[in-house]
Design an enzyme around this catalytic site. Structure first.
Site, mmCIF file in Angstrom:
data_model
loop_
_atom_site.group_PDB
_atom_site.id
_atom_site.type_symbol
_atom_site.label_atom_id
_atom_site.label_comp_id
_atom_site.label_asym_id
_atom_site.label_seq_id
_atom_site.Cartn_x
_atom_site.Cartn_y
_atom_site.Cartn_z
ATOM 1 N N ASP A 214 -25.425 25.675 17.021
ATOM 2 C CA ASP A 214 -26.794 26.185 16.889
ATOM 3 C C ASP A 214 -27.359 26.523 18.270
ATOM 4 O O ASP A 214 -28.513 26.906 18.388
ATOM 5 C CB ASP A 214 -27.664 25.104 16.211
ATOM 6 N N ASP B 258 -21.890 5.830 21.938
ATOM 7 C CA ASP B 258 -23.213 5.952 22.551
ATOM 8 C C ASP B 258 -23.297 4.824 23.578
ATOM 9 O O ASP B 258 -23.015 3.672 23.239
ATOM 10 C CB ASP B 258 -24.317 5.802 21.477
ATOM 11 N N ASN C 144 -23.745 15.844 32.609
ATOM 12 C CA ASN C 144 -22.773 15.928 31.510
ATOM 13 C C ASN C 144 -22.470 17.370 31.097
ATOM 14 O O ASN C 144 -22.158 17.633 29.942
ATOM 15 C CB ASN C 144 -23.198 15.062 30.301
ATOM 16 N N ILE D 246 -31.246 11.887 15.744
ATOM 17 C CA ILE D 246 -30.545 12.936 14.988
ATOM 18 C C ILE D 246 -29.122 12.492 14.642
ATOM 19 O O ILE D 246 -28.651 12.675 13.514
ATOM 20 C CB ILE D 246 -30.555 14.265 15.775
ATOM 21 N N HIS E 58 -30.252 28.868 17.041
ATOM 22 C CA HIS E 58 -31.109 27.718 17.415
ATOM 23 C C HIS E 58 -32.244 27.566 16.397
ATOM 24 O O HIS E 58 -33.431 27.652 16.729
ATOM 25 C CB HIS E 58 -31.668 27.854 18.833
ATOM 26 N N ARG F 246 -27.006 20.812 22.839
ATOM 27 C CA ARG F 246 -27.264 21.794 23.894
ATOM 28 C C ARG F 246 -25.947 22.464 24.267
ATOM 29 O O ARG F 246 -24.898 21.805 24.369
ATOM 30 C CB ARG F 246 -27.871 21.136 25.152
ATOM 31 N N GLU G 216 -29.632 31.108 26.386
ATOM 32 C CA GLU G 216 -30.356 31.250 25.116
ATOM 33 C C GLU G 216 -31.587 32.137 25.194
ATOM 34 O O GLU G 216 -31.872 32.884 24.264
ATOM 35 C CB GLU G 216 -30.776 29.867 24.601
ATOM 36 N N PRO H 221 -28.145 13.982 24.544
ATOM 37 C CA PRO H 221 -28.955 14.933 25.321
ATOM 38 C C PRO H 221 -28.137 15.545 26.453
ATOM 39 O O PRO H 221 -27.113 14.984 26.862
ATOM 40 C CB PRO H 221 -30.087 14.073 25.879
HETATM 41 P P1 NAD Z 1 -32.355 10.653 20.993
HETATM 42 O O1 NAD Z 1 -32.859 10.426 22.366
HETATM 43 O O2 NAD Z 1 -33.002 9.969 19.840
HETATM 44 O O3 NAD Z 1 -30.787 10.321 20.934
HETATM 45 C C1 NAD Z 1 -29.871 10.698 21.913
HETATM 46 C C2 NAD Z 1 -28.811 9.607 21.957
HETATM 47 O O4 NAD Z 1 -27.755 10.055 22.826
HETATM 48 C C3 NAD Z 1 -29.312 8.273 22.542
HETATM 49 O O5 NAD Z 1 -29.020 7.217 21.648
HETATM 50 C C4 NAD Z 1 -28.556 8.129 23.854
HETATM 51 O O6 NAD Z 1 -28.269 6.793 24.184
HETATM 52 C C5 NAD Z 1 -27.296 8.916 23.541
HETATM 53 N N1 NAD Z 1 -26.527 9.327 24.720
HETATM 54 C C6 NAD Z 1 -26.959 9.549 25.986
HETATM 55 N N2 NAD Z 1 -25.916 9.883 26.774
HETATM 56 C C7 NAD Z 1 -24.804 9.857 25.989
HETATM 57 C C8 NAD Z 1 -23.430 10.088 26.222
HETATM 58 N N3 NAD Z 1 -22.962 10.434 27.423
HETATM 59 N N4 NAD Z 1 -22.572 9.967 25.190
HETATM 60 C C9 NAD Z 1 -23.011 9.635 23.954
HETATM 61 N N5 NAD Z 1 -24.320 9.397 23.669
HETATM 62 C C10 NAD Z 1 -25.197 9.506 24.670
HETATM 63 O O7 NAD Z 1 -32.380 12.247 20.795
HETATM 64 P P2 NAD Z 1 -32.355 13.039 19.408
HETATM 65 O O8 NAD Z 1 -33.750 13.266 18.957
HETATM 66 O O9 NAD Z 1 -31.379 12.437 18.511
HETATM 67 O O10 NAD Z 1 -31.830 14.468 19.938
HETATM 68 C C11 NAD Z 1 -30.497 14.635 20.397
HETATM 69 C C12 NAD Z 1 -30.371 16.017 21.008
HETATM 70 O O11 NAD Z 1 -30.488 17.006 19.983
HETATM 71 C C13 NAD Z 1 -31.496 16.388 21.980
HETATM 72 O O12 NAD Z 1 -31.208 15.914 23.271
HETATM 73 C C14 NAD Z 1 -31.517 17.883 21.931
HETATM 74 O O13 NAD Z 1 -30.641 18.388 22.938
HETATM 75 C C15 NAD Z 1 -30.931 18.228 20.579
HETATM 76 N N6 NAD Z 1 -31.896 18.883 19.688
HETATM 77 C C16 NAD Z 1 -31.548 20.078 19.134
HETATM 78 C C17 NAD Z 1 -32.432 20.736 18.271
HETATM 79 C C18 NAD Z 1 -32.064 22.055 17.602
HETATM 80 O O14 NAD Z 1 -32.964 22.725 17.052
HETATM 81 N N7 NAD Z 1 -30.815 22.457 17.590
HETATM 82 C C19 NAD Z 1 -33.683 20.172 18.000
HETATM 83 C C20 NAD Z 1 -33.988 18.928 18.570
HETATM 84 C C21 NAD Z 1 -33.099 18.294 19.420
#
Ligand code: NAD
Length: 332
Positions: free
Chosen positions: A259, A175, A212, A156, A298, A235, A264, A206
């Protein structure tokens, strides 16, 4: 195979029915989210398709098992709503949808961020009141002159970064696991540099309980530029909401688009008519700061592409579980 799908909206049902054509599961839909109060309703179902904010805690899973449910899948990427250790003990292999449409989430994060940066909610709020006077609060810094900070450049975060790059912004990111492809459009730097150098920070990491929580807290916000905008589609637990509210009120933080919320499960799918219970007053306060705050329920996932992929992958997962007792998208 009688399947109960939780957290379903009307708009999703035809998409789920279409995705079911190759499987012919006996589908049943409910708007409700699984919780301790309604868990008895699973009686008679063979499989459950969970959604975000369903409560699949130890106690609920034990009840589900005792009521004879054979399979559980979640049509979400995240799985912090499921006690995986307990699921394993009870013999459930849980499957998820690891990605359904990163651009769905990215586009809402980008749109919310750009709206705040370009002062769109404030501008339209004035004309809605019949006020056509131009004032300084409508003055905006262009995206192409802005530095955008991305925290987490996974699926994302990378899509969000591409959208900002398309606007001509300078994109920087932190990252711990750098994404080689992302290096073509952004510069990796430290967490502290992202915080102090960005005009807008978009959170896409995440949440790991106990690790975190409140990573964006009062001290971190203090180090952001005056007028910086924060976007959270990841989150709620990653951001201290009281710290955000205090900083917005003190005119340091320039805006917050979110969002996601604490508590929630108590919020989503409810209409409070602006009369919030005591424990949700913090949400009321956040909303009262509009047009500096943009709050969505959300809903970043709620697009044609995302729902289609959620449905197709969930049914594929369920089919694999039934046929092989395992699944390519298992998480325990
Ligand atoms: P992903 O696993 O592809 O990417 C997460 C990235 O965060 C990874 O590259 C990881 O290395 C990095 N990361 C881990 N710890 C970190 C830190 N301390 N600092 C910086 N980066 C760090 O996940 P994604 O599919 O991109 O999803 C990201 C988040 O989006 C999910 O964890 C979820 O919480 C959220 N999400 C929200 C919705 C929504 O409807 N609002 C929907 C899907 C996911």
């Amino acid at each position: 195979m009688k399947v109960l799908c939780y957290g379903m909206q009307e708009a999703e049902i035809p998409i789920f029915e279409e995705a079911n054509k190759g499987y012919n599961f006996d589908l049943h839909f409910t708007k409700e989210l699984l919780n301790k109060k309604n868990v008895e309703d699973v009686k008679g179902y063979d499989a459950l398709v969970l959604f975000v904010n369903c409560d699949a805690s130890k106690e609920v899973l034990q009840k589900i098992k005792s009521l004879g449910v054979k399979y559980i899948v979640t049509r979400t990427a995240g799985f912090n709503h499921i006690d995986l250790d307990e699921a394993t003990k009870l013999g459930y292999t849980i499957c998820r949808v690891p990605q359904y449409s990163p651009t769905a989430i990215a586009s809402l994060a980008f749109a919310g961020g750009l709206s705040l940066l370009r002062k769109i909610p404030y501008i339209y709020d004035q004309t809605k009141k019949g006020n056509f006077k131009i004032d300084s609060q409508m003055f905006a810094k262009e995206a192409k002159n802005s530095t955008i900070g991305i925290l987490g450049t996974g699926k994302i975060g990378f899509e969000t970064a591409k959208m900002w790059k398309g606007m001509g912004s300078k994109v920087i990111a932190y990252d711990p696991y750098e994404n080689e492809a992302a290096k073509q459009i952004l510069d990796y730097t430290t967490f502290d540099n992202v915080i102090s150098q960005s005009d807008l920070i978009s959170i896409h990491m995440p949440y790991f309980k106990g690790k975190n929580d409140d990573i964006i807290n009062a001290d971190v916000i203090k180090n952001m530029k005056k007028g910086a905008i924060l976007v959270n589609s990841s989150r709620a637990e990653l951001v201290s909401l009281p710290a955000v509210i205090a900083s917005l009120k003190a005119d340091h933080l320039g805006g917050y688009a979110t969002d996601v919320f604490p508590n929630e499960a108590e919020i989503i799918n409810n209409n409070f008519n602006n009369k919030f219970p005591e424990n949700l007053k913090v949400i009321e306060e956040l909303i009262s700061l509009y047009p500096k705050t943009l709050v969505s329920p959300h809903v970043a996932y709620f697009t044609d592409e995302a729902i289609k992929n959620m449905a197709e992958t969930s049914f594929k997962n369920l089919d694999q579980l039934i046929k092989t007792n395992s699944c390519e998208n298992k998480i325990n």
